[in-house]
Design a protein around this motif. Structure first.
Motif, short mmCIF file in Angstrom:
data_model
loop_
_atom_site.label_atom_id
_atom_site.label_comp_id
_atom_site.label_asym_id
_atom_site.label_seq_id
_atom_site.Cartn_x
_atom_site.Cartn_y
_atom_site.Cartn_z
N UNK A 43 0.84 -1.20 0.00
CA UNK A 43 0.00 0.00 0.00
C UNK A 43 0.87 1.24 0.00
N UNK A 44 1.97 1.18 0.76
CA UNK A 44 2.89 2.32 0.77
C UNK A 44 3.46 2.57 -0.62
N UNK A 45 3.81 1.50 -1.31
CA UNK A 45 4.33 1.64 -2.67
C UNK A 45 3.26 2.19 -3.60
N UNK A 46 2.01 1.73 -3.44
CA UNK A 46 0.91 2.24 -4.27
C UNK A 46 0.74 3.74 -4.07
N UNK A 47 0.88 4.19 -2.83
CA UNK A 47 0.77 5.62 -2.53
C UNK A 47 1.88 6.41 -3.21
N UNK A 48 3.09 5.89 -3.13
CA UNK A 48 4.24 6.56 -3.75
C UNK A 48 4.06 6.64 -5.26
N UNK A 49 3.58 5.56 -5.86
CA UNK A 49 3.32 5.55 -7.31
C UNK A 49 2.33 6.65 -7.67
N UNK A 50 1.24 6.73 -6.93
CA UNK A 50 0.23 7.77 -7.21
C UNK A 50 0.83 9.17 -7.05
N UNK A 51 1.62 9.36 -6.01
CA UNK A 51 2.22 10.68 -5.79
C UNK A 51 3.20 11.04 -6.90
N UNK A 52 3.99 10.07 -7.35
CA UNK A 52 4.99 10.35 -8.37
C UNK A 52 4.38 10.62 -9.74
N UNK A 53 3.14 10.21 -9.93
CA UNK A 53 2.51 10.36 -11.26
C UNK A 53 1.55 11.54 -11.35
N UNK A 64 -8.38 5.93 -9.00
CA UNK A 64 -8.56 5.84 -7.55
C UNK A 64 -7.42 5.05 -6.94
N UNK A 65 -7.27 5.20 -5.62
CA UNK A 65 -6.26 4.45 -4.88
C UNK A 65 -6.94 3.70 -3.74
N UNK A 66 -6.60 2.44 -3.59
CA UNK A 66 -7.17 1.61 -2.53
C UNK A 66 -6.04 1.23 -1.58
N UNK A 67 -6.15 1.68 -0.33
CA UNK A 67 -5.06 1.57 0.63
C UNK A 67 -5.51 0.75 1.84
N UNK A 182 -5.82 11.04 -6.53
CA UNK A 182 -7.19 10.59 -6.83
C UNK A 182 -7.94 10.19 -5.56
N UNK A 183 -9.25 10.04 -5.69
CA UNK A 183 -10.07 9.62 -4.55
C UNK A 183 -9.53 8.32 -3.98
N UNK A 184 -9.75 8.13 -2.69
CA UNK A 184 -9.13 7.00 -2.01
C UNK A 184 -10.14 6.18 -1.22
N UNK A 185 -9.86 4.88 -1.15
CA UNK A 185 -10.56 3.98 -0.24
C UNK A 185 -9.50 3.52 0.77
N UNK A 186 -9.71 3.83 2.04
CA UNK A 186 -8.75 3.49 3.08
C UNK A 186 -9.36 2.49 4.05
N UNK A 187 -8.65 1.42 4.32
CA UNK A 187 -9.09 0.41 5.28
C UNK A 187 -8.09 0.37 6.43
#
Length: 252
Positions: A43-53, A64-67, A182-187
């Motif tokens: 999930x941390x990597x997914x966040x970094x990918x979204x931030x870098x793009x 969207x991002x699902x974390x 993008x909009x996020x789903x956080x669990x």
């Protein structure tokens, strides 16, 4: 983790994501429906990918991002959830710390220093307090007191300074970056040491106007999703996590 140290995982994930975004026709994917998802360190990597793009105008935007039970910062090993859930499986504090050391190539001998928050100077803690401070976490999630911060250990600071790289702590990325996500789903999970990562990032996103769908599993713990297909070890919470994610995707 020990075989592939920082920044291999992030670099490979960026390369794979960019390749996919440039090859959507090959995979029969709709460029308007690309969702990035991960759990724990993933999930941390997914966040970094979204931030870098966020500024990549030549690529399709992430929808969207699902974390899921996020790992979003490598600075502080003593937020409330770490103290309260340090002995809860599947991710105990000791295991999290040694994985952190292995990935960042930091000596485990600094454990007591890091747990006392003496590995970073006061000016660094103050800089990130607006995002990492326990005052940003709702009171119902804080059940015990906190360990006091000890004076800086200069040697530990020099050896662990890599943790300030935003690639390791996307939770403290600049507002101008986080506001474009993008909009996020956080669990989050009540009995996970990383619970506060999710709560703090949720607040950051909401404060900056990013839509957030939040699901908190009061009977959940870090890694519960892996019990989904473990037969007699299956826990209903894993199905609720999966259902929450599926519902979020369907509602996009």
């Amino acid at each position: 983790m020990l075989k592939h140290r920082f920044p291999v995982i992030v670099r490979d994930s960026m390369v794979a994501t960019i390749h996919f975004l440039k090859s959507l026709n090959t995979y029969g994917a709709d460029p308007a429906w690309v969702v990035v998802c991960g759990d724990s360190a993933g999930e941390g990597v997914a966040t970094i990918v979204c931030q870098n793009l966020v500024d990549s105008s030549d690529l399709p935007k992430i929808r969207a991002q699902i974390l899921i039970y996020a790992a979003l910062q490598a600075l502080d090993f003593q937020p409330p959830s770490y103290q309260q859930n340090k002995d809860v499986p599947l991710l105990r504090q000791n295991l999290a710390f040694y994985r952190w050391c292995g990935y960042l190539d930091i000596s485990p001998s600094w454990k007591s220093t890091v747990l006392k928050r003496a590995h970073l100077p006061a000016k660094v803690w103050e800089k990130y307090r607006k995002w990492l401070g326990s005052e940003n976490i709702p009171e119902k999630f804080k059940k015990r007191g906190y360990m006091p911060q000890e004076p800086l250990n200069e040697t530990a600071y020099l050896e662990t300074n890599i943790i300030r790289d935003l690639t390791n702590s996307p939770l403290v990325a600049d507002d101008v970056v986080v506001s474009q996500l993008p909009k996020a789903c956080i669990v989050s999970c009540e009995y996970g040491i990383l619970q506060d990562h999710s709560l703090l990032y949720k607040k950051r996103l909401e404060d900056l106007g990013v839509p957030v769908t939040w699901h908190h599993m009061e009977d959940g713990f870090h890694g519960v999703l892996v019990t989904l297909d473990l037969g007699c070890l299956y826990l209903p919470c894993s199905t609720r996590v999966l259902n929450a994610v599926v519902h979020f995707i369907k509602e996009l």
